[in-house]
Design a protein around this motif. Structure first.
Motif, PDB file in Angstrom:
ATOM      1  N   PRO A 292      10.215  -5.193   5.876  1.00  0.00           N
ATOM      2  CA  PRO A 292       9.905  -5.613   7.239  1.00  0.00           C
ATOM      3  C   PRO A 292      11.067  -6.379   7.845  1.00  0.00           C
TER       4      PRO A 292
ATOM      5  N   GLY B 261       9.334  -0.340   2.757  1.00  0.00           N
ATOM      6  CA  GLY B 261       8.433  -1.386   3.223  1.00  0.00           C
ATOM      7  C   GLY B 261       9.147  -2.587   3.760  1.00  0.00           C
TER       8      GLY B 261
ATOM      9  N   TYR C 244       2.884   1.855  10.862  1.00  0.00           N
ATOM     10  CA  TYR C 244       1.856   0.814  10.933  1.00  0.00           C
ATOM     11  C   TYR C 244       1.169   0.846  12.295  1.00  0.00           C
TER      12      TYR C 244
ATOM     13  N   GLY D 297       5.053  -3.127  -3.656  1.00  0.00           N
ATOM     14  CA  GLY D 297       3.602  -3.183  -3.621  1.00  0.00           C
ATOM     15  C   GLY D 297       3.058  -2.711  -2.287  1.00  0.00           C
ATOM     16  N   THR D 298       1.779  -2.480  -2.233  1.00  0.00           N
ATOM     17  CA  THR D 298       1.204  -1.840  -1.053  1.00  0.00           C
ATOM     18  C   THR D 298       1.159  -2.754   0.164  1.00  0.00           C
ATOM     19  N   SER D 299       1.120  -4.059  -0.025  1.00  0.00           N
ATOM     20  CA  SER D 299       1.026  -4.943   1.133  1.00  0.00           C
ATOM     21  C   SER D 299       2.376  -5.323   1.694  1.00  0.00           C
ATOM     22  N   TYR D 300       3.426  -4.947   1.012  1.00  0.00           N
ATOM     23  CA  TYR D 300       4.762  -5.280   1.479  1.00  0.00           C
ATOM     24  C   TYR D 300       5.027  -4.552   2.779  1.00  0.00           C
ATOM     25  N   GLY D 301       5.422  -5.293   3.779  1.00  0.00           N
ATOM     26  CA  GLY D 301       5.686  -4.689   5.079  1.00  0.00           C
ATOM     27  C   GLY D 301       4.603  -4.985   6.092  1.00  0.00           C
TER      28      GLY D 301
ATOM     29  N   TYR E 184      12.435  -2.458  10.944  1.00  0.00           N
ATOM     30  CA  TYR E 184      11.020  -2.457  11.339  1.00  0.00           C
ATOM     31  C   TYR E 184      10.989  -2.470  12.855  1.00  0.00           C
TER      32      TYR E 184
ATOM     33  N   TYR F  60      -1.851   1.254   7.648  1.00  0.00           N
ATOM     34  CA  TYR F  60      -0.507   1.802   7.573  1.00  0.00           C
ATOM     35  C   TYR F  60      -0.444   3.013   6.660  1.00  0.00           C
TER      36      TYR F  60
ATOM     37  N   GLU G 240      -3.504   1.474   3.272  1.00  0.00           N
ATOM     38  CA  GLU G 240      -4.297   0.260   3.444  1.00  0.00           C
ATOM     39  C   GLU G 240      -4.970   0.271   4.809  1.00  0.00           C
TER      40      GLU G 240
END
Lengths: 118, 115
Positions: free
Chosen positions: B100, B98, B33, A100-104, B104, B48, B56
């Motif tokens: 993290p 993605g 990010y 998903g887009t918010s992951y990270g 990261y 990011y 986003e």
């Protein structure tokens, strides 16, 4: 929305003392990751550890240990036999989801300034 | 590969001027990010990219802020008509996918002072 709270703004200890940094988090997601980062005076954030929400095993790495308790939404960090080189700002952080887009995207606490005196 | 690089390390500018920061991620990392850290606070997410697409943006990113990542490599963050409240450390991070986790990586940041 996610939130991370580090209630201790500053901690001062004498070398060789043990010190625990507290972290409390809030999220409605059932899958999430928790982190600790160290920020020395140089400013770069140094990754220390990541835990996922399904793994509540405590972890030890040398003088560092982490206690993850979902029941209290806490992820505390203990330094045993502290050293002057441990002096830094320590941040707890949270990332939600898997995919998903918010992951990270990381949500950080306010940080705890740790000063270890010789 | 020497990690995530940010340039400049420090920038002092007069209020009302435009400034641009650059971030060079780890070469194989597809996510990049931007965070902002004010004195005594933790970093706050700004925006990011996945490759060249900006996926986003935080509500912290006002219309005076714009970020780009042409060709999915380096990224720039521009602040137009700077205000004193823009004074902060601007941190860049990159990751592969993605996750993290261990991949990261943060850069050392650009410290902006608006006078």
């Amino acid at each position: 929305a996610q939130k991370v709270t580090q209630a201790q703004t500053e901690i001062s200890v004498v070398e060789k003392e043990d010190v625990t940094l507290d972290c409390v988090y809030e999220t409605r997601d059932t899958t999430y990751y928790l982190f600790w980062y160290k920020q020395p005076p140089s400013g770069e954030l140094v990754f220390l550890i990541r835990r996922n929400s399904f793994d509540e095993q405590n972890e030890i790495s040398g003088r560092y240990s982490w206690n993850f308790q979902k029941s209290t939404s806490s992820f505390n960090f203990t330094i045993t036999a502290s050293q002057v080189v441990d002096s830094a700002v320590y941040f707890c952080a949270l990332s939600i989801g898997a995919g998903g887009t918010s992951y990270g995207k990381l949500t950080f606490g306010q940080g705890t300034i740790l000063t270890v005196h010789p | 590969d020497t990690g995530v690089s940010q340039d400049p390390r420090h920038k002092i500018t007069k209020r009302g001027q435009n400034v641009t920061f650059r971030c060079d991620p780890i070469s194989e990392h597809n996510r990049l990010y931007w965070y902002r850290q004010t004195l005594g606070q933790g970093p706050e997410f700004l925006t990011y990219f996945q490759n060249e697409a900006q996926l986003e943006k935080s509500r912290l990113l006002s219309d005076r802020f714009s970020a780009e990542r042409p060709k999915g490599s380096f990224s720039t963050l521009e602040i137009q008509r700077t205000e004193q409240g823009d004074s902060a450390m601007y941190l860049c991070a990159s990751s592969l996918g993605g996750d993290p986790g261990y991949g990261y990586t943060f850069g050392s940041g650009t410290r902006l002072t608006v006078v």
